[in-house]
Design a protein around this motif. Structure first.
Motif, PDB file in Angstrom:
ATOM      1  N   ARG A   1       7.801  15.769  50.011  1.00 53.51           N
ATOM      2  CA  ARG A   1       9.059  15.263  50.580  1.00 53.51           C
ATOM      3  C   ARG A   1       9.702  14.202  49.697  1.00 53.51           C
ATOM      4  O   ARG A   1      10.893  13.897  49.857  1.00 53.51           O
ATOM      5  CB  ARG A   1       8.820  14.686  51.970  1.00 53.51           C
TER       6      ARG A   1
ATOM      7  N   HIS B   1      25.751   9.781  36.505  1.00 51.90           N
ATOM      8  CA  HIS B   1      24.849  10.827  36.983  1.00 51.90           C
ATOM      9  C   HIS B   1      24.608  10.594  38.477  1.00 51.90           C
ATOM     10  O   HIS B   1      24.357   9.475  38.913  1.00 51.90           O
ATOM     11  CB  HIS B   1      23.538  10.769  36.204  1.00 51.90           C
TER      12      HIS B   1
ATOM     13  N   GLN C   1      10.042   5.446  42.057  1.00 52.14           N
ATOM     14  CA  GLN C   1      10.281   4.011  41.866  1.00 52.14           C
ATOM     15  C   GLN C   1      10.329   3.639  40.393  1.00 52.14           C
ATOM     16  O   GLN C   1      11.139   2.806  39.976  1.00 52.14           O
ATOM     17  CB  GLN C   1       9.206   3.207  42.582  1.00 52.14           C
TER      18      GLN C   1
ATOM     19  N   ARG D   1      18.185   6.064  51.800  1.00 55.43           N
ATOM     20  CA  ARG D   1      17.526   5.820  50.504  1.00 55.43           C
ATOM     21  C   ARG D   1      18.253   6.437  49.326  1.00 55.43           C
ATOM     22  O   ARG D   1      18.024   6.049  48.186  1.00 55.43           O
ATOM     23  CB  ARG D   1      16.096   6.374  50.513  1.00 55.43           C
TER      24      ARG D   1
ATOM     25  N   THR E   1      10.609  14.692  57.328  1.00 58.21           N
ATOM     26  CA  THR E   1      11.665  13.871  56.736  1.00 58.21           C
ATOM     27  C   THR E   1      12.752  13.719  57.783  1.00 58.21           C
ATOM     28  O   THR E   1      12.623  14.233  58.900  1.00 58.21           O
ATOM     29  CB  THR E   1      12.191  14.493  55.424  1.00 58.21           C
TER      30      THR E   1
ATOM     31  N   CYS F   1      18.590  15.184  32.966  1.00 56.87           N
ATOM     32  CA  CYS F   1      19.796  14.701  33.660  1.00 56.87           C
ATOM     33  C   CYS F   1      20.798  14.030  32.725  1.00 56.87           C
ATOM     34  O   CYS F   1      21.946  13.806  33.107  1.00 56.87           O
ATOM     35  CB  CYS F   1      19.419  13.767  34.793  1.00 56.87           C
TER      36      CYS F   1
ATOM     37  N   ASN G   1      21.243  15.752  43.693  1.00 51.23           N
ATOM     38  CA  ASN G   1      21.087  15.557  42.248  1.00 51.23           C
ATOM     39  C   ASN G   1      21.046  16.934  41.571  1.00 51.23           C
ATOM     40  O   ASN G   1      20.096  17.690  41.763  1.00 51.23           O
ATOM     41  CB  ASN G   1      19.788  14.782  41.999  1.00 51.23           C
TER      42      ASN G   1
ATOM     43  N   ASN H   1      21.317   8.897  42.935  1.00 54.24           N
ATOM     44  CA  ASN H   1      21.043   8.028  44.071  1.00 54.24           C
ATOM     45  C   ASN H   1      22.188   7.022  44.184  1.00 54.24           C
ATOM     46  O   ASN H   1      22.489   6.326  43.212  1.00 54.24           O
ATOM     47  CB  ASN H   1      19.709   7.296  43.838  1.00 54.24           C
TER      48      ASN H   1
HETATM   49  O1  UT7 Z   1      17.800  12.511  38.006  1.00 54.60           O
HETATM   50  C1  UT7 Z   1      16.967  11.652  37.309  1.00 54.60           C
HETATM   51  C2  UT7 Z   1      17.035  10.333  37.850  1.00 54.60           C
HETATM   52  N1  UT7 Z   1      16.318  10.278  39.110  1.00 54.60           N
HETATM   53  C3  UT7 Z   1      16.485   9.236  39.867  1.00 54.60           C
HETATM   54  O2  UT7 Z   1      17.301   8.413  39.544  1.00 54.60           O
HETATM   55  C4  UT7 Z   1      15.627   9.040  41.084  1.00 54.60           C
HETATM   56  C5  UT7 Z   1      15.225   7.598  41.152  1.00 54.60           C
HETATM   57  N2  UT7 Z   1      14.462   7.256  42.322  1.00 54.60           N
HETATM   58  C6  UT7 Z   1      14.969   7.243  43.562  1.00 54.60           C
HETATM   59  O3  UT7 Z   1      16.086   7.614  43.771  1.00 54.60           O
HETATM   60  C7  UT7 Z   1      14.129   6.685  44.690  1.00 54.60           C
HETATM   61  O4  UT7 Z   1      12.987   6.041  44.149  1.00 54.60           O
HETATM   62  C8  UT7 Z   1      13.683   7.751  45.715  1.00 54.60           C
HETATM   63  C9  UT7 Z   1      14.895   8.221  46.504  1.00 54.60           C
HETATM   64  C10 UT7 Z   1      13.043   8.923  45.005  1.00 54.60           C
HETATM   65  C11 UT7 Z   1      12.681   7.152  46.692  1.00 54.60           C
HETATM   66  O5  UT7 Z   1      13.244   6.026  47.333  1.00 54.60           O
HETATM   67  P1  UT7 Z   1      12.406   4.686  47.494  1.00 54.60           P
HETATM   68  O6  UT7 Z   1      13.223   3.740  48.234  1.00 54.60           O
HETATM   69  O7  UT7 Z   1      11.926   4.299  46.119  1.00 54.60           O
HETATM   70  O8  UT7 Z   1      11.218   5.153  48.419  1.00 54.60           O
HETATM   71  P2  UT7 Z   1       9.643   5.047  48.164  1.00 54.60           P
HETATM   72  O9  UT7 Z   1       9.229   6.047  47.144  1.00 54.60           O
HETATM   73  O10 UT7 Z   1       9.295   3.615  47.957  1.00 54.60           O
HETATM   74  O11 UT7 Z   1       9.069   5.502  49.579  1.00 54.60           O
HETATM   75  C12 UT7 Z   1       9.253   4.685  50.729  1.00 54.60           C
HETATM   76  C13 UT7 Z   1       8.641   5.372  51.923  1.00 54.60           C
HETATM   77  C14 UT7 Z   1       7.222   5.864  51.687  1.00 54.60           C
HETATM   78  O12 UT7 Z   1       6.487   5.670  52.879  1.00 54.60           O
HETATM   79  P3  UT7 Z   1       5.464   4.450  53.004  1.00 54.60           P
HETATM   80  O13 UT7 Z   1       4.487   4.631  51.883  1.00 54.60           O
HETATM   81  O14 UT7 Z   1       6.291   3.219  52.855  1.00 54.60           O
HETATM   82  O15 UT7 Z   1       4.893   4.647  54.373  1.00 54.60           O
HETATM   83  C15 UT7 Z   1       7.406   7.339  51.449  1.00 54.60           C
HETATM   84  O16 UT7 Z   1       6.267   8.097  51.810  1.00 54.60           O
HETATM   85  O17 UT7 Z   1       9.429   6.525  52.252  1.00 54.60           O
HETATM   86  C16 UT7 Z   1       8.553   7.655  52.387  1.00 54.60           C
HETATM   87  N3  UT7 Z   1       9.290   8.857  52.006  1.00 54.60           N
HETATM   88  C17 UT7 Z   1       9.971   9.610  52.874  1.00 54.60           C
HETATM   89  N4  UT7 Z   1      10.161   9.511  54.200  1.00 54.60           N
HETATM   90  C18 UT7 Z   1      10.934  10.447  54.791  1.00 54.60           C
HETATM   91  C19 UT7 Z   1       9.414   9.393  50.761  1.00 54.60           C
HETATM   92  N5  UT7 Z   1      10.189  10.491  50.811  1.00 54.60           N
HETATM   93  C20 UT7 Z   1      10.538  10.652  52.114  1.00 54.60           C
HETATM   94  C21 UT7 Z   1      11.345  11.599  52.783  1.00 54.60           C
HETATM   95  N6  UT7 Z   1      11.504  11.446  54.117  1.00 54.60           N
HETATM   96  N7  UT7 Z   1      11.940  12.620  52.144  1.00 54.60           N
END
Ligand code: UT7
Length: 325
Positions: free
Chosen positions: A158, A252, A218, A43, A35, A119, A282, A255
């Protein structure tokens, strides 16, 4: 005379161990989990989070937050006649963390219980406490969010392990002849259980199923931005207010992109949003009372301000509270 519930003191507790994104990168690297600070900040907006030491429980963080909140309210534990703790990380399967907290505060006799709405837990707890105070069942409540999410994290995943932290926040909520809480709005839809859960359970002396946090980020993101706008508009309508009446939005803290999206949909300037996700990550049910206490202590939130508190999380649950501070 009409009876309302009003926040008269706030408090919070963060465990001393603070991990920056760089610390997380270094901790995860030996596991082959990649990461980066850039990814996490871009993000999520998160830069640091706090993790508890071994042997520290949700009731310990809650007790510190409650002592601060009672000092701020000028009250003592013996005056408290209701304790509600919002947590998904209780000290034990039972009794409630609220019961353990009550004993740690040196009091006995008053009703105490936990609320489990992940949450959204603090929003649910505040809604229940408001109803119990307005009905005359209680007069001076401690309403707490306390979480130790670090113990639920899968440090090989991650997509989740960089997002969460530990902490607690508390308020003293008192009967008052002036508001106080203006309106509340809570909801749930259990068909979304699978997108954010810890599926394991205790059975026959063992943990069955996976006891670590699973999230389809997502799917949660998409649902969250929709329901947060809906509940914000619903609670304003119930109170006969509009977005221009809001001095501070305290959402909350999951993000920064979700928080900014909510503010934009409500046409609220971003500088009216209290942000602590950068420093706390969080912290689930603790995030809103932690953010409130920080905003109060930094002089952002002042007496008389109108606050919109909003939560969303596992269940799926969501809700909001509009109040005059
Ligand atoms: O508390 C309850 C409420 N919870 C929330 O509100 C969380 C809601 N969700 C989110 O905040 C976001 O969806 C996340 C922060 C969890 C993820 O962000 P995203 O922009 O939706 O990323 P993604 O899941 O679409 O992943 C994009 C890319 C992926 O790589 P590829 O498939 O595009 O190659 C992931 O593998 O980012 C990659 N990725 C990471 N890279 C580096 C995922 N986690 C990590 C990481 N470090 N920690």
């Amino acid at each position: 005379m009409k009876r309302y519930a009003r926040i008269t003191g706030t408090g919070s507790c963060l465990p001393p161990q603070r991990l920056t994104n760089a610390d997380m990168v270094a901790m995860l690297a030996p596991r082959g989990v990649e990461t980066s600070d850039d990814w996490i900040v871009e993000r999520t907006g998160i830069r640091a989070r706090h993790f508890v030491a071994d042997g520290v429980y949700a009731s310990d963080l809650a007790a510190d937050a409650c002592l601060q909140a009672m000092a701020a309210a000028g009250t003592v534990p013996q005056d408290i006649d209701l304790i509600i703790v919002a947590t998904s990380t209780p000290d034990m399967v039972f009794p409630s963390t609220a019961a353990i907290l009550q004993h740690k505060l040196g009091i006995a006799g008053c009703p105490v219980f936990d609320v489990q709405a992940v949450c959204s837990g603090f929003i649910y707890a505040l809604t229940v406490a408001d109803a119990l105070i307005r009905s005359g069942t209680a007069s001076k409540a401690l309403v707490v969010g306390s979480e130790i999410f670090s113990r639920l994290l899968d440090f090989n995943d991650r997509t989740t392990c960089v997002l969460f932290g530990d902490g607690a926040g508390a308020v003293v909520l008192e009967a008052s002849d002036t508001p106080g809480i203006l309106a509340t709005d809570i909801h749930a839809d259990g068909k979304h259980t699978g997108i954010l859960c810890v599926p394991g359970h205790v059975s026959g002396g063992q943990i069955l199923g996976d006891p670590l946090l699973k999230m389809d980020g997502q799917a949660v993101f998409k649902l969250a931005v929709g329901v947060l706008e809906d509940t914000a508009r619903a609670v304003l309508a119930k109170a006969g207010k509009t977005t221009t009446d809001i001095d501070w939005l305290i959402p909350h803290q999951a993000n920064i992109r979700i928080m900014h999206s909510t503010a934009r949909k409500l046409r609220l300037p971003l500088d009216k949003v209290v942000v602590t996700v950068d420093q706390h990550g969080n912290t689930s049910a603790a995030s809103i009372p932690l953010a409130l206490d920080h905003a109060v202590r930094q002089g952002q939130v002042k007496k008389g301000d109108t606050l919109m508190l909003e939560g969303v999380g596992g269940g799926f649950t969501w809700g909001s509270v509009l109040l005059d501070f």
